[in-house]
Scaffold this motif. Structure first.
Motif, short mmCIF file in Angstrom:
data_model
loop_
_atom_site.label_atom_id
_atom_site.label_comp_id
_atom_site.label_asym_id
_atom_site.label_seq_id
_atom_site.Cartn_x
_atom_site.Cartn_y
_atom_site.Cartn_z
N UNK A 96 6.66 4.31 -3.13
CA UNK A 96 6.06 5.06 -2.19
C UNK A 96 5.16 5.63 -3.06
N UNK A 97 5.07 6.22 -3.92
CA UNK A 97 3.62 6.89 -4.55
C UNK A 97 2.36 5.60 -4.08
N UNK A 98 2.99 4.92 -4.65
CA UNK A 98 1.79 3.45 -4.68
C UNK A 98 0.63 3.25 -3.36
N UNK A 99 2.13 3.21 -2.64
CA UNK A 99 1.58 2.96 -1.00
C UNK A 99 0.96 3.92 -0.45
N UNK A 100 1.53 5.68 -0.64
CA UNK A 100 1.01 6.30 -0.21
C UNK A 100 -0.50 6.67 -0.43
N UNK A 101 -0.66 6.30 -1.63
CA UNK A 101 -1.94 6.31 -2.81
C UNK A 101 -2.69 6.08 -2.50
N UNK A 102 -2.76 5.03 -1.51
CA UNK A 102 -3.60 3.68 -0.93
C UNK A 102 -4.01 4.33 0.44
N UNK A 103 -3.62 5.75 1.64
CA UNK A 103 -3.76 6.56 2.51
C UNK A 103 -4.73 7.60 2.08
N UNK A 104 -5.04 7.72 0.44
CA UNK A 104 -6.41 8.74 -0.13
C UNK A 104 -6.98 8.43 -0.39
#
Length: 209
Positions: A96-104
């Motif tokens: 989840x963290x790796x997916x969301x980090x892409x948005x930033x």
């Protein structure tokens, strides 16, 4: 804010739209519904720069967005348009963290700021404990929440959501709709494609295709 002018769209011999127009004002919460195959998701994809119309024009904030090049499309999706996909569009092998980090990635944040921002949205959505879970291990409802978390991190002017409540139980569905309404009250324009009757009650306008 969003102007769809006399568009036509076909897939093979199947004509989805013919001379179709639509105006959505800034700050509206619009629910779009209709029978399967009527073009709801196609319309959302064209507005969201994921598909092209055959004829006609689409404007966002006065700028014509159909037929723009791929680089401009990416920039518009990055800064103006947040998209909640019916299929979530997450990288299943990533956490989840790796997916969301892409948005930033395109924003200037320190490592600490990235963690704080992600923790904040995950906590808001009640899935902070899933931060390091691999996406394919999550339920459909949890993946939908991660998809919404990605949009919140992106902080776009426009949120497009394709059947956002389809995988959620009653409680989580209402929580998600409340959060969408909160974003709408902040001035964001919300466009939701849905079969869900409760989505209509949250919207400021309902459009039947």
């Amino acid at each position: 804010m969003i102007k769809v002018i006399n568009i036509e769209k076909s897939y093979g011999k199947n004509k989805i739209f013919s001379d179709f127009s639509l105006n959505i004002d800034e700050g509206e919460f619009v629910a779009i519904y209709g029978v399967s195959g009527c073009g709801k998701s196609t319309l959302l994809n064209c507005i969201g720069l994921l598909d092209q119309v055959d004829k006609g024009d689409i404007f966002i904030e006065g700028i014509k967005i159909n037929n723009i090049n791929s680089k401009e499309a990416v920039l518009n999706r990055r800064h103006k348009i947040g998209y909640m996909f019916q299929t979530y569009a997450l990288i299943e092998e990533y956490s989840v963290f790796e997916n969301l980090k892409l948005a930033l990635e395109y924003k200037k944040n320190t490592k600490s700021e990235v963690h704080k921002k992600i923790d904040k949205v995950l906590e808001k959505l009640g899935i902070l404990d899933k931060k390091y879970s691999i996406v394919y291990e999550l339920s459909g409802g949890q993946q939908q929440k991660v998809s919404f978390a990605r949009v919140l991190l992106q902080d776009p002017k426009i949120i497009l959501a394709d059947e956002p409540t389809g995988s959620l139980d009653k409680e989580n569905k209402l929580n998600l709709l409340d959060l969408l309404k909160q974003e709408n009250k902040k001035g964001k324009t919300i466009v939701v494609v849905s079969h869900d009757e409760e989505v209509k009650s949250y919207s400021s306008r309902v459009i039947k295709l």
